[in-house]
Enzyme design. Structure first.
Site, PDB file in Angstrom:
ATOM      1  N   LYS A  54       0.838  -1.203   0.000  1.00  0.00           N
ATOM      2  CA  LYS A  54       0.000   0.000   0.000  1.00  0.00           C
ATOM      3  C   LYS A  54       0.866   1.244   0.000  1.00  0.00           C
ATOM      4  O   LYS A  54       0.621   2.200  -0.740  1.00  0.00           O
ATOM      5  CB  LYS A  54      -0.933  -0.027   1.231  1.00  0.00           C
ATOM      6  CG  LYS A  54      -2.027  -1.063   1.110  1.00  0.00           C
ATOM      7  CD  LYS A  54      -2.772  -1.321   2.402  1.00  0.00           C
ATOM      8  CE  LYS A  54      -3.717  -2.526   2.208  1.00  0.00           C
ATOM      9  NZ  LYS A  54      -4.350  -2.964   3.438  1.00  0.00           N
ATOM     10  N   GLN A  98      -4.904  -2.008   9.690  1.00  0.00           N
ATOM     11  CA  GLN A  98      -4.665  -3.295   9.043  1.00  0.00           C
ATOM     12  C   GLN A  98      -5.185  -4.435   9.927  1.00  0.00           C
ATOM     13  O   GLN A  98      -4.863  -4.507  11.108  1.00  0.00           O
ATOM     14  CB  GLN A  98      -3.155  -3.459   8.776  1.00  0.00           C
ATOM     15  CG  GLN A  98      -2.795  -4.690   7.994  1.00  0.00           C
ATOM     16  CD  GLN A  98      -3.332  -4.669   6.563  1.00  0.00           C
ATOM     17  OE1 GLN A  98      -3.256  -3.655   5.869  1.00  0.00           O
ATOM     18  NE2 GLN A  98      -3.890  -5.783   6.108  1.00  0.00           N
ATOM     19  N   ASP A 123     -11.542   2.181   3.997  1.00  0.00           N
ATOM     20  CA  ASP A 123     -11.928   0.774   3.858  1.00  0.00           C
ATOM     21  C   ASP A 123     -13.439   0.643   3.635  1.00  0.00           C
ATOM     22  O   ASP A 123     -13.915  -0.421   3.246  1.00  0.00           O
ATOM     23  CB  ASP A 123     -11.546  -0.001   5.137  1.00  0.00           C
ATOM     24  CG  ASP A 123     -10.287  -0.835   4.949  1.00  0.00           C
ATOM     25  OD1 ASP A 123      -9.948  -1.130   3.794  1.00  0.00           O
ATOM     26  OD2 ASP A 123      -9.668  -1.183   5.960  1.00  0.00           O
TER      27      ASP A 123
END
Ligand code: NDP
Length: 287
Positions: A54, A98, A123
């Site tokens: 990422k 995460q 997200d």
């Protein structure tokens, strides 16, 4: 005849180019560099690889990126305090925690994720963004299903009026996929572990999405000839061998189009995250 292979890298490249173009516009016209903060708690090796990928993608596209590494024994309070700080940080437009979280805080996952400002929830897991997706308001959509839909659009695969079947009803993939397909006028059925005669349902599908987490679960006899098959599954069956939820070799002989694993949906997810960071920044500057 063998199916058209929907290569993830082709579509991921298009998503990234689009994100890079829009990031440049934000910089030049609004003086804003989109920024992403990724919080990683503990030292899960797979998570570290994902976070590195990422960060690398952000760098490629001129997106500011911070990786915040917290120790394995971080408490819920410490993690929430870090999220609160990032919620107020003007340089950061997107925040991502995460997953999975270490054991001692895994039970509080929902409370922790819900602390992220919905405007920075790249997200798309926050209930506010889930609500926006269900009601059709603009918001941030989970990256994997958003990537699958964008791929279908770019590949010119019709959704309007088509029968779509999703296997799997997770909050991350199955449920958002249901709403995204519905918004594109597909007739959608969602299946799960209690579905009876699954093959009879999947055989009706013009578009079949597999998000189950079981290696090669979807076999050729479950597929309608000519259907488009999206394989979201990532299953490690040996140290260096990944397979999807679809028996690719057999199903590609029946399907009209199919995503491979590896090299399919997985590549779309990180590229779509870049789009979500840019979209969050656009929404925050009121563009
Ligand atoms: P979950 O484990 O949260 O959900 C799995 C779903 O599959 C559940 O709804 C479950 O039903 C259903 N299911 C399980 N067994 C059966 C069965 N025998 N028949 C019908 N349905 C069944 O998984 P996720 O959605 O998080 O992930 C699915 C897969 O996608 C995994 O392999 C994961 O690694 C991968 N993934 C890939 C991503 C990418 O970037 N490519 C991103 C996210 C996930 P029930 O609800 O009844 O238990």
């Amino acid at each position: 005849m063998s199916a058209r292979i929907l290569e993830g890298k082709v579509f991921a490249q298009q998503f990234k180019e689009d994100a890079g173009r829009r990031a440049a516009i934000l910089r030049e016209k609004h003086g804003v560099t989109p920024g992403l903060a990724v919080i990683i708690v503990g030292s899960n090796p797979a998570s570290q690889v994902y976070v590195r990928n990422k960060h690398k993608s952000c760098e490629e596209l001129g997106i500011y990126s911070e990786v915040i590494e917290l120790p394995e024994e971080t408490t819920k309070g410490e993690l929430i305090a870090k999220i609160d700080e990032l919620n107020l940080n003007k340089r950061i437009h997107g925040i991502l925690v995460q997953l999975p979280l270490p054991q001692q805080i895994a039970d509080c996952e929902a409370e922790i994720l819900n602390r992220i400002d919905p405007a920075k929830d790249v997200d798309g897991f926050h209930p506010v963004n889930v609500g926006r997706l269900v009601t059709g308001e603009p918001g941030l959509v989970p990256c994997t299903p958003a990537g699958c839909i964008r791929m279908l659009e770019l590949a010119d695969i019709p959704m309007d009026g088509k029968k779509a079947v999703i296997i799997g009803r997770s909050n991350i993939v199955g449920k958002p996929m249901l709403h995204l397909l519905l918004a594109r006028n597909a007739t959608v059925t969602i299946c799960h572990s209690h579905t009876q005669d699954l093959a009879a349902v999947t055989k009706e599908a013009d578009i079949l999405v597999a998000a189950i987490g079981k290696p090669k679960f979807v076999t050729a006899d479950m597929v309608k000839p000519g259907a488009t098959i999206i394989d979201v599954g990532i299953n490690r069956i040996a140290p260096k061998k990944l397979v999807g939820d679809v028996d690719f070799e057999a199903v590609k002989e029946v399907a009209g189009a199919i995503t491979p694993v590896p090299g399919g949906v997985g590549l779309l997810t990180v590229a779509m995250l870049m789009q979500n960071v840019v979209k969050a920044a656009e929404l925050q500057v009121g563009k």
